[in-house]
Enzyme design. Sequence first.
Site, PDB file in Angstrom:
ATOM      1  N   LYS A 148       0.816  -1.334   0.083  1.00 56.43           N
ATOM      2  CA  LYS A 148      -0.013   0.036  -0.089  1.00 56.43           C
ATOM      3  C   LYS A 148       1.086   1.250   0.085  1.00 56.43           C
ATOM      4  O   LYS A 148       1.845   1.422   0.575  1.00 56.43           O
ATOM      5  CB  LYS A 148      -0.823   0.097   1.317  1.00 56.43           C
ATOM      6  CG  LYS A 148      -1.902   1.177   1.411  1.00 56.43           C
ATOM      7  CD  LYS A 148      -2.712   0.951   2.387  1.00 56.43           C
ATOM      8  CE  LYS A 148      -4.071   1.936   2.419  1.00 56.43           C
ATOM      9  NZ  LYS A 148      -4.840   1.419   3.854  1.00 56.43           N
ATOM     10  N   SER A 163      -9.467   1.455   2.535  1.00 54.11           N
ATOM     11  CA  SER A 163      -8.452   2.071   1.607  1.00 54.11           C
ATOM     12  C   SER A 163      -7.496   1.442   0.943  1.00 54.11           C
ATOM     13  O   SER A 163      -6.766   1.707   0.052  1.00 54.11           O
ATOM     14  CB  SER A 163      -8.162   3.336   2.461  1.00 54.11           C
ATOM     15  OG  SER A 163      -7.130   2.868   3.472  1.00 54.11           O
ATOM     16  N   SER A 170      -9.906  -0.555   6.614  1.00 54.74           N
ATOM     17  CA  SER A 170      -9.417  -0.657   5.509  1.00 54.74           C
ATOM     18  C   SER A 170      -8.897  -1.691   4.761  1.00 54.74           C
ATOM     19  O   SER A 170      -8.268  -1.948   3.849  1.00 54.74           O
ATOM     20  CB  SER A 170      -8.207   0.576   5.413  1.00 54.74           C
ATOM     21  OG  SER A 170      -8.732   2.034   5.488  1.00 54.74           O
TER      22      SER A 170
END
Length: 436
Positions: free
Chosen positions: A152, A229, A253
């Site tokens: 990420k 996310s 997330s």
Amino acid sequence: MSGPDAPAGLLEALDAYERALATDDLAALDDAFVRSPTTLRGDDRGLLVGHDAISAFRGARGGVASRTLTRVDVRALADDLALVVAVSTFDAGGSGLQTQLWRRQDGTWRIEAAHVTGRPRAFDTTVWRVLGDPLVAPTGTGPLDGETVAVKDLYAVPGHPVGAGNPTYLRESVPAATAAAAVAALLAAGASIRGIARTDEFAYALTGRNEHHGTPPNGAVPTAVPGGSSSGSASAVRSGTAGIGLGTDTAGSIRVPASYQGLWGLRTTHGLVDRAGLLPLAPSFDTVGWLTRDADTLLRALDASVPDDTARQPVGDPVVLTDLLDAADPATREAFRAAVGPDVPETSLAALGLPGLDELRELLRLVQGAEATVVHGDWIAAHPGALGAVVGGRFAAAAAAPADQVAAARERFPGVRAAIREALRDRAFLAPTVPG
């Protein structure tokens, strides 16, 4: 066109369909497909079944790249049925192939089934910010030998800046000299870094939509958002371009994209995995976690990332938390109960002496928002207009929260956290990950 002559009206219908694609005429595109729950459309992102699902996909897609049909082959299968195979040449380069089964209904030709092979892409920029083969090689050997990781875009990756899902932030960021602790642990265990994956801006959203870079595909449900996310990490794992997605979970997330895309996901206990080298959002909530396609890989990533001397507590007895179950959609509740079975006992927040969902939600909103403002508020103020509308709105709302409410929430937060941990000391809460 080659092969037998096309049935009357078919090539005109194909031409009208191509014009509708070029102009993103959704009404005409809807009319071009047979209105049936068995109509099919497939591509490299998945299979859509039914006219409604195909229509929803087109509505969210936003058109196609400009192209020209450079070859069309037709085979008449029956008086009112024909197979069309066409080669598309794209104005920006590259070519693709589309195969369609057309059926004539009441004198009008419509598509009953279609498969689209798009032009090859170096990589999907909605999923990846940077991609390599590998981007970073392993630094050791161990339980993750041969595994690839989608990191990420909040973690420090050697030689690369952190972008946090925002192009302005990326331009000002400098390449990392060393790997974040969570990245280093995976590299030391034998994994390689496949690439840096997209995220909602600063990880402050849960849909996976990024207004600067687009929305990664949901490989499980092509018409749905991927969840965020940790959206890019999840989509990379679901598509098979990475075996492990390294993400973060502040308020869902990892859990949300895992649920939306049918993956294994783990939000670790807060503070269990070292967060050094991770760009924070709300430090009291930020955690490290992973997404995988199977439980074994998830456990190996966990074992590689948690120090050997970490005290491990046994999992308590499972109980269904009815407050969260009641908040889910009926279909979700039914599926959850079928999966859990009738023998798991139920309890409620009130029975455990814990605040209700509304109070917990408000505590999260205020404390998380206050911490996010402390971490990123100065940068946001210095870069007006740099954020997309959705995430920008969330930061603005957080900054505008009344000071007395924030202070009261901060004061109450440690006691509530301690009470939840006590309630979990000999229990494991079971609940749907998302409402529906």
